[in-house]
Scaffold this motif. Structure first.
Motif, PDB file in Angstrom:
ATOM      1  N   UNK A  43       0.815  -1.043   0.086  1.00  0.00           N
ATOM      2  CA  UNK A  43      -0.098  -0.037   0.040  1.00  0.00           C
ATOM      3  C   UNK A  43       0.962   1.192   0.073  1.00  0.00           C
ATOM      4  N   UNK A  44       0.348   2.301  -0.522  1.00  0.00           N
ATOM      5  CA  UNK A  44       1.010   3.600  -0.671  1.00  0.00           C
ATOM      6  C   UNK A  44      -0.271   4.674  -0.228  1.00  0.00           C
ATOM      7  N   UNK A  45       0.142   5.391   0.803  1.00  0.00           N
ATOM      8  CA  UNK A  45      -0.871   6.628   1.178  1.00  0.00           C
ATOM      9  C   UNK A  45      -0.156   7.927   1.262  1.00  0.00           C
ATOM     10  N   UNK A  46      -0.742   8.838   0.877  1.00  0.00           N
ATOM     11  CA  UNK A  46      -0.061  10.137   1.130  1.00  0.00           C
ATOM     12  C   UNK A  46      -1.367  10.813   2.042  1.00  0.00           C
ATOM     13  N   UNK A  47      -1.724  10.714   3.303  1.00  0.00           N
ATOM     14  CA  UNK A  47      -2.855  11.283   4.011  1.00  0.00           C
ATOM     15  C   UNK A  47      -2.229  12.860   4.261  1.00  0.00           C
ATOM     16  N   UNK A  48      -3.112  13.819   4.132  1.00  0.00           N
ATOM     17  CA  UNK A  48      -3.076  15.256   4.648  1.00  0.00           C
ATOM     18  C   UNK A  48      -3.159  15.317   6.099  1.00  0.00           C
ATOM     19  N   UNK A  49      -2.245  15.936   6.840  1.00  0.00           N
ATOM     20  CA  UNK A  49      -2.126  15.719   8.263  1.00  0.00           C
ATOM     21  C   UNK A  49      -1.532  17.403   8.406  1.00  0.00           C
ATOM     22  N   UNK A  52       3.021  19.243  12.916  1.00  0.00           N
ATOM     23  CA  UNK A  52       3.537  19.273  14.167  1.00  0.00           C
ATOM     24  C   UNK A  52       2.392  18.482  14.865  1.00  0.00           C
ATOM     25  N   UNK A  53       1.373  17.916  14.327  1.00  0.00           N
ATOM     26  CA  UNK A  53       0.571  17.211  15.352  1.00  0.00           C
ATOM     27  C   UNK A  53       0.926  15.870  15.166  1.00  0.00           C
ATOM     28  N   UNK A  54       0.703  15.064  16.355  1.00  0.00           N
ATOM     29  CA  UNK A  54       0.783  13.535  16.806  1.00  0.00           C
ATOM     30  C   UNK A  54      -0.113  12.773  16.088  1.00  0.00           C
ATOM     31  N   UNK A  55       0.321  11.708  15.569  1.00  0.00           N
ATOM     32  CA  UNK A  55      -0.702  10.741  14.876  1.00  0.00           C
ATOM     33  C   UNK A  55      -0.314   9.386  15.446  1.00  0.00           C
ATOM     34  N   UNK A  90       2.904   2.753  15.891  1.00  0.00           N
ATOM     35  CA  UNK A  90       3.911   3.740  15.731  1.00  0.00           C
ATOM     36  C   UNK A  90       3.495   5.243  15.834  1.00  0.00           C
ATOM     37  N   UNK A  91       4.349   6.059  16.499  1.00  0.00           N
ATOM     38  CA  UNK A  91       3.550   7.322  16.666  1.00  0.00           C
ATOM     39  C   UNK A  91       4.605   8.216  15.402  1.00  0.00           C
ATOM     40  N   UNK A  92       3.590   9.263  14.714  1.00  0.00           N
ATOM     41  CA  UNK A  92       4.176  10.175  13.693  1.00  0.00           C
ATOM     42  C   UNK A  92       3.848  11.519  14.127  1.00  0.00           C
ATOM     43  N   UNK A  93       4.720  12.292  14.252  1.00  0.00           N
ATOM     44  CA  UNK A  93       4.508  13.686  14.299  1.00  0.00           C
ATOM     45  C   UNK A  93       4.779  14.289  13.049  1.00  0.00           C
ATOM     46  N   UNK A  94       3.732  14.970  12.422  1.00  0.00           N
ATOM     47  CA  UNK A  94       3.727  15.438  11.123  1.00  0.00           C
ATOM     48  C   UNK A  94       4.775  16.650  10.969  1.00  0.00           C
ATOM     49  N   UNK A  95       5.663  16.477  10.168  1.00  0.00           N
ATOM     50  CA  UNK A  95       6.684  17.499   9.803  1.00  0.00           C
ATOM     51  C   UNK A  95       6.098  18.226   8.810  1.00  0.00           C
ATOM     52  N   UNK A 115      -3.953  -0.975   7.392  1.00  0.00           N
ATOM     53  CA  UNK A 115      -3.414   0.170   8.385  1.00  0.00           C
ATOM     54  C   UNK A 115      -4.454   0.832   8.817  1.00  0.00           C
ATOM     55  N   UNK A 116      -4.290   1.592  10.006  1.00  0.00           N
ATOM     56  CA  UNK A 116      -5.092   2.615  10.694  1.00  0.00           C
ATOM     57  C   UNK A 116      -4.312   3.858  10.971  1.00  0.00           C
ATOM     58  N   UNK A 117      -4.773   4.891  10.560  1.00  0.00           N
ATOM     59  CA  UNK A 117      -4.074   6.230  11.069  1.00  0.00           C
ATOM     60  C   UNK A 117      -5.202   7.171  11.780  1.00  0.00           C
ATOM     61  N   UNK A 118      -4.738   7.531  12.983  1.00  0.00           N
ATOM     62  CA  UNK A 118      -5.730   8.429  13.842  1.00  0.00           C
ATOM     63  C   UNK A 118      -4.857   9.533  14.404  1.00  0.00           C
ATOM     64  N   UNK A 119      -5.536  10.501  14.740  1.00  0.00           N
ATOM     65  CA  UNK A 119      -4.907  11.509  15.390  1.00  0.00           C
ATOM     66  C   UNK A 119      -4.752  11.363  16.711  1.00  0.00           C
ATOM     67  N   UNK A 120      -3.702  11.837  17.312  1.00  0.00           N
ATOM     68  CA  UNK A 120      -3.344  11.659  18.679  1.00  0.00           C
ATOM     69  C   UNK A 120      -4.158  12.521  19.499  1.00  0.00           C
ATOM     70  N   UNK A 121      -4.639  12.251  20.747  1.00  0.00           N
ATOM     71  CA  UNK A 121      -5.272  13.048  21.628  1.00  0.00           C
ATOM     72  C   UNK A 121      -4.494  14.207  22.026  1.00  0.00           C
TER      73      UNK A 121
END
Length: 122
Positions: A43-49, A52-55, A90-95, A115-121
Motif C-alpha cells: 500500500x501507498x498512502x499520502x494522507x493530509x496531516x 506538528x500534530x501527533x498521529x 508507531x507514533x508520527x509527528x507530522x513534519x 493500516x489505521x491512522x488516527x490523530x493523537x489525543x
C-alpha cells in the motif's frame, strides 16, 4: 479492496480485527484513514496531516513472510514487520502537511496487510 479467495478473506478479517477496522468509526473525531490490501500489492498512502500534530499509525500483516514499512517526511526509517497478524504501533509527528506511508512485500511474502491512522489525543 476485496479478497478474491477464502484464505485472503480470512486473513483480511484477521488484520481488520487486529486493527479495529472491521467496522471503523469513520465519523469519530480522531479517525483519519484505514485500508486493507494484498501483501503482494502493498500500500501507498499520502494522507493530509496537520503539521506538528501527533498521529498513531497501526499496521498489521497476516500471512507468511514480512513487509517493509516506511514513513517518509519524518525519519525515512524502514522497518520490517512479520506477517504474524500482530499489530505494530508507531507514533508520527507530522513534519509537513503530507507524509508518505507505504508497505512493500519482502520477496515471497503473501497474505493481507492493513493500516489505521488516527490523530493523537491533544
Amino acid at each position: 479492496m476485496k479478497a478474491s479467495d477464502p484464505a485472503e478473506k480470512k486473513l483480511g478479517e484477521q488484520v481488520q480485527e487486529a486493527l479495529g477496522t472491521k467496522e471503523p468509526d469513520e465519523s469519530g473525531p480522531l479517525f483519519v484513514e484505514s485500508g486493507l490490501e494484498r501483501v503482494g500489492d502493498g500500500f501507498h498512502t499520502e494522507p493530509e496531516l496537520e503539521r506538528g500534530r501527533s498521529y498513531g499509525l497501526q499496521v498489521a500483516c497476516a500471512g507468511t513472510g514480512q513487509i517493509v514499512l516506511s514513513v517518509t517526511g519524518e525519519d525515512r526509517a524502514r522497518r520490517r514487520i512479520d506477517c504474524d497478524g500482530a499489530p505494530v504501533h508507531r507514533r508520527i509527528t507530522a513534519p509537513a502537511t503530507t507524509v508518505v506511508i507505504k508497505a512493500e512485500a519482502v520477496v515471497g511474502a503473501t497474505g493481507m496487510v492493513g493500516w489505521r491512522l488516527e490523530k493523537g489525543a491533544e
